[in-house]
Design a protein around this motif. Sequence first.
Motif, mmCIF file in Angstrom:
data_model
loop_
_atom_site.group_PDB
_atom_site.id
_atom_site.type_symbol
_atom_site.label_atom_id
_atom_site.label_comp_id
_atom_site.label_asym_id
_atom_site.label_seq_id
_atom_site.Cartn_x
_atom_site.Cartn_y
_atom_site.Cartn_z
ATOM 1 N N ASP A 15 0.822 -1.207 0.000
ATOM 2 C CA ASP A 15 0.000 0.000 0.000
ATOM 3 C C ASP A 15 0.863 1.266 0.000
ATOM 4 O O ASP A 15 1.784 1.375 -0.792
ATOM 5 C CB ASP A 15 -0.992 -0.030 1.171
ATOM 6 N N SER A 16 0.588 2.196 0.899
ATOM 7 C CA SER A 16 1.286 3.481 0.867
ATOM 8 C C SER A 16 2.752 3.370 1.282
ATOM 9 O O SER A 16 3.532 4.295 1.044
ATOM 10 C CB SER A 16 0.573 4.503 1.755
ATOM 11 N N MET A 17 3.146 2.250 1.888
ATOM 12 C CA MET A 17 4.555 2.086 2.276
ATOM 13 C C MET A 17 5.409 1.506 1.145
ATOM 14 O O MET A 17 6.624 1.456 1.273
ATOM 15 C CB MET A 17 4.680 1.215 3.523
ATOM 16 N N ARG A 18 4.804 1.076 0.049
ATOM 17 C CA ARG A 18 5.588 0.637 -1.112
ATOM 18 C C ARG A 18 5.903 1.879 -1.916
ATOM 19 O O ARG A 18 5.038 2.484 -2.516
ATOM 20 C CB ARG A 18 4.841 -0.381 -1.966
ATOM 21 N N LEU A 19 7.176 2.269 -1.922
ATOM 22 C CA LEU A 19 7.578 3.526 -2.548
ATOM 23 C C LEU A 19 8.205 3.348 -3.919
ATOM 24 O O LEU A 19 8.343 4.321 -4.660
ATOM 25 C CB LEU A 19 8.549 4.279 -1.633
#
Length: 151
Positions: A15-19
């Motif tokens: 989610d938002s932690m996959r950069l």
Amino acid sequence: MWLPDDIDSVLPHKDSMRLIDRVVAWGPESIAVEVEVPASGLFSSADGVPAWVGVEYMAQAIAAWAGCRARQEGRDPSIGFLLGSRRYTAHVPAFAPGRCLRVEAHCELMGENGLGMFACRILAGDEVLAAANVSVYEPLDAMAYLESGEV
């Protein structure tokens, strides 16, 4: 060399932690991934993504390298830990929204105990935007390590 068609298949971040967005090259000692700098997101500001986030881009590139190795060996990707960085140098205060960055990591040392050191850099075209040496740890048995409470 095989390339994953889905970054989620080699990277445990979700989610938002996959950069990072995709693996563009990888081999036994190195990896290159791409990041499309978001205009909005967890770390975005009016100026873009602060350059200090580059350390996490590098760490996730290393995690993708480990995930590619695991997949090639028929294993699932495991967790790993960013231990630290040395000489992180950023030549820009922020990564501009919409810019495509190439994050490269080269394994300088990987011990049998799971400790590793990588030379990393972030580029936009031929321009080096940031560089560092990154230390990581991948437990040999990640689940046992997590259950031990030593985290």
